[in-house]
Design a protein around this motif. Structure first.
Motif, PDB file in Angstrom:
ATOM      1  N   PHE A  92     -11.383   5.842   4.989  1.00  0.00           N
ATOM      2  CA  PHE A  92     -10.134   6.524   5.320  1.00  0.00           C
ATOM      3  C   PHE A  92     -10.261   7.387   6.568  1.00  0.00           C
ATOM      4  O   PHE A  92      -9.444   7.313   7.481  1.00  0.00           O
ATOM      5  CB  PHE A  92      -9.657   7.365   4.135  1.00  0.00           C
ATOM      6  CG  PHE A  92      -8.253   7.873   4.285  1.00  0.00           C
ATOM      7  CD1 PHE A  92      -7.180   7.158   3.787  1.00  0.00           C
ATOM      8  CD2 PHE A  92      -8.000   9.061   4.962  1.00  0.00           C
ATOM      9  CE1 PHE A  92      -5.879   7.607   3.947  1.00  0.00           C
ATOM     10  CE2 PHE A  92      -6.695   9.519   5.130  1.00  0.00           C
ATOM     11  CZ  PHE A  92      -5.641   8.789   4.618  1.00  0.00           C
ATOM     12  N   LEU A 102      -4.362   1.210  10.516  1.00  0.00           N
ATOM     13  CA  LEU A 102      -5.053   0.351   9.561  1.00  0.00           C
ATOM     14  C   LEU A 102      -5.517  -0.933  10.241  1.00  0.00           C
ATOM     15  O   LEU A 102      -6.644  -1.386  10.050  1.00  0.00           O
ATOM     16  CB  LEU A 102      -4.094   0.027   8.409  1.00  0.00           C
ATOM     17  CG  LEU A 102      -4.695  -0.549   7.141  1.00  0.00           C
ATOM     18  CD1 LEU A 102      -5.691   0.423   6.520  1.00  0.00           C
ATOM     19  CD2 LEU A 102      -3.589  -0.847   6.152  1.00  0.00           C
ATOM     20  N   TYR A 135      -4.093   4.969  -0.597  1.00  0.00           N
ATOM     21  CA  TYR A 135      -5.119   4.107  -0.022  1.00  0.00           C
ATOM     22  C   TYR A 135      -6.274   3.929  -0.990  1.00  0.00           C
ATOM     23  O   TYR A 135      -7.153   4.762  -1.091  1.00  0.00           O
ATOM     24  CB  TYR A 135      -5.617   4.736   1.279  1.00  0.00           C
ATOM     25  CG  TYR A 135      -6.595   3.884   2.039  1.00  0.00           C
ATOM     26  CD1 TYR A 135      -6.202   2.665   2.590  1.00  0.00           C
ATOM     27  CD2 TYR A 135      -7.906   4.293   2.217  1.00  0.00           C
ATOM     28  CE1 TYR A 135      -7.101   1.888   3.291  1.00  0.00           C
ATOM     29  CE2 TYR A 135      -8.809   3.520   2.921  1.00  0.00           C
ATOM     30  CZ  TYR A 135      -8.399   2.323   3.458  1.00  0.00           C
ATOM     31  OH  TYR A 135      -9.289   1.553   4.149  1.00  0.00           O
ATOM     32  N   LEU A 163       0.824  -1.212   0.000  1.00  0.00           N
ATOM     33  CA  LEU A 163       0.000   0.000   0.000  1.00  0.00           C
ATOM     34  C   LEU A 163       0.859   1.263   0.000  1.00  0.00           C
ATOM     35  O   LEU A 163       0.511   2.254  -0.632  1.00  0.00           O
ATOM     36  CB  LEU A 163      -0.897   0.023   1.238  1.00  0.00           C
ATOM     37  CG  LEU A 163      -2.043  -0.978   1.304  1.00  0.00           C
ATOM     38  CD1 LEU A 163      -2.621  -1.008   2.704  1.00  0.00           C
ATOM     39  CD2 LEU A 163      -3.118  -0.596   0.319  1.00  0.00           C
TER      40      LEU A 163
END
Ligand SMILES: [Ca+2]
Ligand SMILES: [Ca+2]
Ligand SMILES: [Ca+2]
Ligand SMILES: [Ca+2]
Length: 135
Positions: free
Chosen positions: A111, A127, A47, A34
């Protein structure tokens, strides 16, 4: 990507000493998927659901299983959803696994809620701890 791992791991150990040791290297490796510019954080640009799906789908069969979520998130911790619970939250068609469409659908809304310190970037611990909260 491999050569960037020492940097990423170093950042993670600073950020989360308590569980950095028991966290599988694979979780950091997938986080690095990522984190395209390898600064140890995932920005809004980085993201997106497709990338996250690829990071989760360790065996590349286009389905994310409970085991793959577990490997990404590390061991279950008290008071948090288990990997199976998290799959259920996102598993719209109820087949017990996540397609890339299901991952993307969840990711699009996530997010802000994942970014608990509101600095517009996600760390691996943000995360992992916020991943697919029910709301
Ligand atoms: Ca980054
Ligand atoms: Ca898979
Ligand atoms: Ca599904
Ligand atoms: Ca943050």
């Amino acid at each position: 990507m491999k050569t960037l791992l020492p940097c990423v791991c170093g950042c993670l150990i600073l950020l989360s000493p308590a569980y950095a040791q028991q966290m599988a290297t694979t979780a950091a490796e997938r986080f690095a998927t990522l984190d395209r510019n390898a600064d140890g954080e995932v920005s809004k640009d980085e993201y997106d659901g497709t990338t996250l799906f690829q990071a989760l789908d360790a065996d590349n069969n286009n389905r994310v299983s409970v085991e793959e979520v577990q490997a990404f998130l590390g061991p279950d911790r008290d008071g948090q959803l288990t990997a199976a619970d998290r799959i259920r939250v996102a598993d719209f068609n109820g087949d017990g696994e996540l397609s890339d469409e299901e991952v993307r659908r969840v990711v699009e809304m996530r997010f802000q809620s994942l970014d608990t310190d509101h600095d517009e970037v996600l760390t691996l611990s943000e995360l992992q701890s916020g991943f697919w909260r029910p709301r």
